[in-house]
Design a protein around this motif. Structure first.
Motif, mmCIF file in Angstrom:
data_model
loop_
_atom_site.group_PDB
_atom_site.id
_atom_site.type_symbol
_atom_site.label_atom_id
_atom_site.label_comp_id
_atom_site.label_asym_id
_atom_site.label_seq_id
_atom_site.Cartn_x
_atom_site.Cartn_y
_atom_site.Cartn_z
ATOM 1 N N GLU A 107 0.827 -1.202 0.000
ATOM 2 C CA GLU A 107 0.000 0.000 0.000
ATOM 3 C C GLU A 107 0.865 1.256 0.000
ATOM 4 O OE1 GLU A 107 -3.455 2.315 -0.021
ATOM 5 O OE2 GLU A 107 -3.137 0.181 -0.405
ATOM 6 N N GLN A 108 1.912 1.226 0.810
ATOM 7 C CA GLN A 108 2.805 2.380 0.904
ATOM 8 C C GLN A 108 3.511 2.637 -0.428
ATOM 9 O OE1 GLN A 108 5.872 1.872 3.824
ATOM 10 N NE2 GLN A 108 6.751 3.879 3.518
ATOM 11 N N VAL A 109 4.021 1.570 -1.046
ATOM 12 C CA VAL A 109 4.748 1.717 -2.306
ATOM 13 C C VAL A 109 3.813 2.174 -3.420
ATOM 14 C CG1 VAL A 109 6.007 0.457 -4.096
ATOM 15 C CG2 VAL A 109 6.545 0.059 -1.694
ATOM 16 N N ARG A 110 2.615 1.597 -3.474
ATOM 17 C CA ARG A 110 1.662 2.002 -4.509
ATOM 18 C C ARG A 110 1.360 3.494 -4.413
ATOM 19 N NH1 ARG A 110 -3.178 3.627 -4.975
ATOM 20 N NH2 ARG A 110 -4.452 3.212 -6.829
ATOM 21 N N ASN A 111 1.143 3.975 -3.212
ATOM 22 C CA ASN A 111 0.846 5.402 -3.022
ATOM 23 C C ASN A 111 2.033 6.272 -3.421
ATOM 24 O OD1 ASN A 111 -1.731 4.865 -2.107
ATOM 25 N ND2 ASN A 111 -1.137 4.841 0.046
ATOM 26 N N LYS A 112 3.237 5.772 -3.142
ATOM 27 C CA LYS A 112 4.432 6.546 -3.495
ATOM 28 C C LYS A 112 4.593 6.617 -5.011
ATOM 29 C CE LYS A 112 9.258 7.226 -2.226
ATOM 30 N NZ LYS A 112 10.376 6.759 -1.370
ATOM 31 N N ILE A 113 4.354 5.484 -5.688
ATOM 32 C CA ILE A 113 4.418 5.475 -7.151
ATOM 33 C C ILE A 113 3.412 6.468 -7.719
ATOM 34 C CG2 ILE A 113 3.999 4.074 -9.217
ATOM 35 C CD1 ILE A 113 4.931 1.642 -7.553
ATOM 36 N N LYS A 114 2.212 6.445 -7.176
ATOM 37 C CA LYS A 114 1.165 7.359 -7.650
ATOM 38 C C LYS A 114 1.584 8.812 -7.464
ATOM 39 C CE LYS A 114 -3.737 8.454 -7.137
ATOM 40 N NZ LYS A 114 -5.016 8.101 -6.451
ATOM 41 N N ASP A 115 2.104 9.128 -6.287
ATOM 42 C CA ASP A 115 2.514 10.510 -6.016
ATOM 43 C C ASP A 115 3.598 10.964 -6.989
ATOM 44 O OD1 ASP A 115 0.734 10.606 -3.935
ATOM 45 O OD2 ASP A 115 2.231 10.237 -2.373
ATOM 46 N N ILE A 116 4.581 10.087 -7.215
ATOM 47 C CA ILE A 116 5.701 10.454 -8.085
ATOM 48 C C ILE A 116 5.239 10.650 -9.525
ATOM 49 C CG2 ILE A 116 7.877 9.646 -9.077
ATOM 50 C CD1 ILE A 116 8.384 8.184 -6.399
ATOM 51 N N LEU A 128 11.067 12.024 -10.957
ATOM 52 C CA LEU A 128 11.114 10.600 -11.297
ATOM 53 C C LEU A 128 12.270 9.877 -10.617
ATOM 54 C CD1 LEU A 128 10.242 10.305 -15.100
ATOM 55 C CD2 LEU A 128 8.857 9.673 -13.137
ATOM 56 N N LYS A 129 13.310 10.598 -10.285
ATOM 57 C CA LYS A 129 14.478 9.955 -9.685
ATOM 58 C C LYS A 129 14.122 9.256 -8.375
ATOM 59 C CE LYS A 129 19.390 10.712 -8.809
ATOM 60 N NZ LYS A 129 20.508 11.687 -8.847
ATOM 61 N N LYS A 130 13.041 9.713 -7.731
ATOM 62 C CA LYS A 130 12.615 9.084 -6.484
ATOM 63 C C LYS A 130 12.172 7.637 -6.711
ATOM 64 C CE LYS A 130 11.067 13.520 -4.573
ATOM 65 N NZ LYS A 130 9.891 14.302 -4.122
ATOM 66 N N ILE A 131 11.848 7.304 -7.974
ATOM 67 C CA ILE A 131 11.467 5.929 -8.305
ATOM 68 C C ILE A 131 12.620 4.974 -8.024
ATOM 69 C CG2 ILE A 131 11.103 4.413 -10.304
ATOM 70 C CD1 ILE A 131 8.530 5.575 -9.465
ATOM 71 N N ALA A 132 13.850 5.452 -8.182
ATOM 72 C CA ALA A 132 15.019 4.599 -7.940
ATOM 73 C C ALA A 132 15.043 4.096 -6.505
ATOM 74 C CB ALA A 132 16.304 5.372 -8.259
ATOM 75 N N GLU A 133 14.758 4.987 -5.566
ATOM 76 C CA GLU A 133 14.717 4.593 -4.156
ATOM 77 C C GLU A 133 13.584 3.599 -3.904
ATOM 78 O OE1 GLU A 133 13.780 6.626 0.205
ATOM 79 O OE2 GLU A 133 14.236 7.890 -1.525
ATOM 80 N N THR A 134 12.448 3.825 -4.551
ATOM 81 C CA THR A 134 11.317 2.919 -4.400
ATOM 82 C C THR A 134 11.664 1.525 -4.897
ATOM 83 O OG1 THR A 134 9.808 4.782 -4.720
ATOM 84 C CG2 THR A 134 8.890 2.572 -4.989
ATOM 85 N N LYS A 156 -4.058 -10.987 -7.619
ATOM 86 C CA LYS A 156 -5.468 -10.593 -7.569
ATOM 87 C C LYS A 156 -5.978 -10.154 -8.937
ATOM 88 C CE LYS A 156 -4.489 -7.449 -4.598
ATOM 89 N NZ LYS A 156 -4.596 -6.279 -3.693
ATOM 90 N N GLU A 157 -7.222 -10.547 -9.224
ATOM 91 C CA GLU A 157 -7.926 -9.974 -10.365
ATOM 92 C C GLU A 157 -8.464 -8.615 -9.915
ATOM 93 O OE1 GLU A 157 -10.817 -12.929 -11.216
ATOM 94 O OE2 GLU A 157 -9.332 -14.403 -11.838
ATOM 95 N N ARG A 158 -8.252 -7.584 -10.725
ATOM 96 C CA ARG A 158 -8.582 -6.239 -10.261
ATOM 97 C C ARG A 158 -8.809 -5.317 -11.444
ATOM 98 N NH1 ARG A 158 -3.354 -7.162 -10.639
ATOM 99 N NH2 ARG A 158 -2.036 -5.492 -11.394
ATOM 100 N N SER A 159 -9.131 -4.061 -11.149
ATOM 101 C CA SER A 159 -9.387 -3.082 -12.201
ATOM 102 C C SER A 159 -8.076 -2.494 -12.723
ATOM 103 C CB SER A 159 -10.278 -1.963 -11.662
ATOM 104 O OG SER A 159 -9.648 -1.327 -10.572
ATOM 105 N N ALA A 160 -8.193 -1.695 -13.790
ATOM 106 C CA ALA A 160 -7.016 -1.175 -14.487
ATOM 107 C C ALA A 160 -6.453 0.064 -13.791
ATOM 108 C CB ALA A 160 -7.370 -0.858 -15.936
ATOM 109 N N ASP A 161 -5.864 -0.120 -12.619
ATOM 110 C CA ASP A 161 -5.182 0.961 -11.910
ATOM 111 C C ASP A 161 -3.722 0.940 -12.357
ATOM 112 O OD1 ASP A 161 -5.271 2.407 -8.732
ATOM 113 O OD2 ASP A 161 -3.402 2.080 -9.809
ATOM 114 N N ILE A 162 -3.286 1.978 -13.064
ATOM 115 C CA ILE A 162 -1.963 1.962 -13.672
ATOM 116 C C ILE A 162 -0.843 1.912 -12.632
ATOM 117 C CG2 ILE A 162 -1.717 4.469 -13.826
ATOM 118 C CD1 ILE A 162 -0.661 1.811 -16.416
ATOM 119 N N TYR A 163 -1.092 2.457 -11.439
ATOM 120 C CA TYR A 163 -0.059 2.464 -10.412
ATOM 121 C C TYR A 163 0.089 1.075 -9.798
ATOM 122 C CZ TYR A 163 -1.383 7.282 -11.151
ATOM 123 O OH TYR A 163 -1.696 8.477 -11.747
#
Length: 386
Positions: A107-116, A128-134, A156-163
């Motif tokens: 959950e934490q990583v997904r939110n961070k990807i979304k924010d970036i 985008l460089k923050k993605i490297a740390e993630t 999981k089968e889920r909806s098309a959330d790009i993050y």
């Protein structure tokens, strides 16, 4: 008695059978009167269905009555008379945790990807460089357990959330890279490029969620197929990304037989193939540029691409890691029985352990029956019941 889902349980329901975990540890005994804390605990333990007594049989609730939640925590300190029905006994067989990342980390990583990615504007890539740390954090979390690459994982089968899609591709691709013994640098490049592989989708006006792009008008298909070029153009001058990582972003939709896009290349690095096979699978189950399908259908489609779109050993490694029938799937066996997938078997993703809930005549099972398809090799899963 009748079979109900945990979500349908109510205070006062009486269990008609013991509730077992996937390793057969009893956590609630037959006759327990259900209370809300027990329902929450069952959800946490990923128990999907239970047997309860019919309403007319509940006039005389069975003993013992459940204790307060805080009492159960100290169950081992109580006298036998006070022992609660919710068992915390150590299982004889170690329990499998069928996840790739811990829930809190995911959950934490997904939110961070979304924010970036949401802060990113075309040609402005400082964030985008923050993605490297993630990516490093994801690799570190995966490596916390030595046997991680030998497990079978539910997706999981889920909806098309790009993050979430980006995170899922990253974690599976990283697992494959580790299992294939790639160098630390290659594992990192795969991880970081996976997180931004669909960056170009942010520049599209074409709707791609739950859409088979091959059925769209030609101009929309052409526009969609440019997204990997848009993503590559955005990061091609970044010195914190290697050329290998940049090429993965550009080529993750290419195929060995030249049928991919955007350039139709027939020469792909193994690193690109690893990301490509994970991207293809996850797009199928969440509907990114494709019509959504069930997990077992997506697995079979990827299997068909072995040696054609991707190297055979890469597809085989992928197939060894992904559960064909996720926990909770309702399936029909070759014996005509209906079962619910309870847990996966390591190295045998197509042969899980089932809890049989209906016999071959469609009647609800009156006794608990578990079927381990690794041990009972004569039985196979015929189909998934929607």
């Amino acid at each position: 008695m009748k079979l109900v889902t945990v979500d349908d349980l109510r205070d006062g329901d009486v269990l008609a059978n013991d509730v077992l975990l996937e390793d057969y540890t009893i956590v609630l005994t037959k006759g327990t009167v259900i209370k809300e804390p027990f329902i929450e605990k069952l959800r946490e333990l990923e128990v999907f269905t239970v047997y309860i007594e019919e309403q007319q049989e509940q006039e005389q609730p069975a003993e013992p009555q459940p204790p307060k939640k805080e009492t159960a925590i100290n169950a081992k300190k109580q006298t036998p008379k006070e022992q609660p029905p919710l068992s915390y006994t150590e299982p004889k067989i170690p329990m499998e945790k069928i996840t790739i990342l811990r829930d809190d980390v995911e959950e934490q990583v997904r939110n961070k990807i979304k924010d970036i990615l949401e802060l990113h504007v075309y040609q402005r890539t400082e964030n985008l460089k923050k993605i490297a740390e993630t990516a490093q954090n994801i690799i570190a979390d995966i490596l916390e357990e030595d046997v991680v690459v030998e497990r079978v994982y539910d997706v999981k089968e889920r909806s098309a959330d790009i993050y979430e899609h980006s995170l899922q591709v990253c974690t599976i691709a990283t697992l494959i890279a580790l299992k294939l013994g790639l160098s630390d640098k290659d594992v990192y490049d795969i991880s970081v490029s996976s997180l931004i592989h669909d960056l170009g989708l942010r520049y599209l006006v074409v709707r791609y969620e739950d859409q088979d792009i091959n059925l769209l008008p030609a101009k929309d298909q052409e526009e969609y197929k440019k997204h990997s070029i848009y993503g590559y153009t955005a990061i091609k001058n970044e010195d914190w990304l290697s050329e290998n990582a940049k090429n993965i972003v550009l080529n993750h939709h290419e195929h060995k037989d030249g049928s991919g896009f955007p350039l139709g290349n027939d020469v792909m690095s193994r690193m690109t193939q690893i990301v490509g096979v994970c991207d293809e699978f996850d797009e199928l189950i969440c509907g990114v540029g494709k019509a959504r399908v069930r997990v077992h259908e997506a697995v079979n489609m990827v299997r068909n691409y072995s040696g054609i779109w991707y190297d055979e050993d890469i597809v085989e490694t992928f197939l060894q890691l992904i559960a064909v029938y996720p926990v909770g799937s309702r399936v029909k066996t070759s014996d005509g029985e209906v079962g619910i997938v309870m847990r996966q078997n390591a190295r045998f993703p197509e042969r899980p352990v089932l809890r049989i809930v209906e016999d071959r005549f469609g009647q609800v099972m009156q006794v608990e029956k578990f079927l381990d398809l690794v041990k009972d090799t004569k039985v196979v899963i015929q189909n998934v019941i929607k």
